[in-house]
Design an enzyme around this catalytic site. Structure first.
Site: not given
Length: 402
Positions: A270-271
């Site tokens: 994620e991210c």
């Protein structure tokens, strides 16, 4: 075990404006909505710097929207002690709200920020000293006794405000999570935890543990290899752009992660973790560094927020989620990718804005959105099942070698 002091209570800090919820235009998801939902009193902190009588309509306007009657006091920020006395009398005379104190402007008490918010506590050497000095200052100018009384009253009120069943209603898609507490059957999940990867929802980690994962922290910055006997990998958010050089120079870890994923290890990114899986990352000064090379794409700094706010994601083809169901999360990043993925569609909770995103397969989910797993626990269930299949395949390979 230490006893909890009788006068201890939790402070829940709000974000943005009191009534700024979904899309900035709905009450749902706002600090006010949360306070109503969990029956908490609200104390307004108003920046009064450079303001006089104009502060009256500002406070009055906030009070007029308080239909549940939960705003219980005001603290004036960045105001002199001398002028505070006049403002306090003016506010309490003309408005039905108690002024609990003030915090004078103190430039030496300063928390530095960066493009994603405040710097982390461990990055500021004198943080404890500043907090203690700030606390001492508050004791002199704010009625702590009144705040304690207001906080205590919030717990004892029998008639707590109700959230309308039609307005401000938050619903989540639920799925059964089977709890697996036997040590023998736990699956080891490698989770990146260091200065570069530090953003995780605690609720997500609890859900992963409840399902049966044993969380194994490791550092892509400092370690040379992944933890042993793992069945899954989680690369969360953080600040890889600030440590791009160090991450790039740790070839051993980059190779270990790349080979593990190509060898079938189930993975979530994620991210910041998503950025790390790219072929390269260009930092804010334009310097380009090699990353893990799992995703054949490049990422760079765009100089402004690329995407910000809550999103709901649905898959083009059902995989991690049941068909026609979504999972909620948020995006907040200044970097972007040449290939954001096209396996899911993100939609803003208000308006019609939507876009393609996420690289997804049967055993991996990589993208910018920070997911909130409790909004659809089926996501964790699917990942756990994939980790179990991976472990079984490894055991079979081991048996065949005997």
């Amino acid at each position: 075990m230490e006893e909890t002091p009788e006068d201890a209570f939790a402070v829940v800090e709000g974000v943005m404006g009191l009534y700024d919820g979904l899309g900035g235009i709905l009450e749902e998801g706002s600090t006010y909505h949360l306070a109503k939902a969990i029956s908490l009193p609200v104390i307004l902190v108003i920046d009064a710097h450079g303001m006089g009588r104009t502060i009256l309509p500002l406070i009055q306007g906030l009070l007029s929207y308080d239909k549940a009657g939960i705003i219980k006091g005001v603290i004036l920020n960045r105001v002199s002690k001398m002028f505070y006395a006049s403002l306090k009398e003016l506010i309490e005379t003309e408005l039905s709200i108690e002024v609990l104190g003030c915090f004078t402007e103190q430039k030496e008490l300063h928390l530095e920020s960066r493009h994603l918010g405040l710097k982390l506590p461990e990055e500021k050497r004198d943080l404890k000293e500043q907090v203690c000095r700030g606390a001492d200052s508050l004791k002199e100018t704010v009625s702590i006794e009144r705040i304690l009384a207001i906080g205590g009253a919030g717990e004892k009120d029998a008639a707590s405000p109700k959230v309308d069943s039609h307005e401000n209603k938050v619903t989540y898609q639920r799925a059964d999570i089977k709890e697996n507490d036997t040590h023998e059957s736990k699956l080891r999940l490698a989770i990146a935890r260091d200065e570069a990867f530090c953003f995780y929802y605690q609720e997500n980690l609890k859900l992963l543990s409840k399902r049966g994962f044993e969380l194994m922290p490791f550092s892509p910055l400092h370690d040379k290899k992944l933890p042993e006997h793992i069945s899954g990998l989680l690369l969360g958010g953080g600040y890889p752009e600030l440590f791009a050089k160090e991450l790039s120079e740790n070839d051993s870890m980059k190779t270990a992660i790349r080979e593990a994923i190509r060898g079938g290890l189930p993975s979530l990114a994620e991210c910041g973790g998503f950025l790390y899986l790219h072929k390269s990352l260009k930092d804010m000064e334009g310097r380009q560094y090699s990353m893990a090379g799992v995703i054949d794409a490049d990422a760079d700094y765009r100089g402004k927020l690329v995407r910000f706010g809550y999103v709901e994601l649905t898959e083009k083809e059902s995989c991690f989620l049941p068909e026609k169901e979504g999972i909620r999360g948020h995006e907040f990043h200044y970097f972007d990718s040449t290939e954001n993925g096209t396996d899911c569609v993100a939609k803003k909770p208000t308006g019609s804005r939507r876009w393609k995103c996420v690289w997804e397969g049967e055993n991996h989910w990589w993208g910018f959105p920070h997911l909130y797993y409790p909004s659809n626990p089926s996501f964790v269930e699917h990942f756990y099942q994939q980790a179990g299949l991976y472990q079984q395949s490894k055991l079979k390979q081991k048996d065949n070698l005997k």
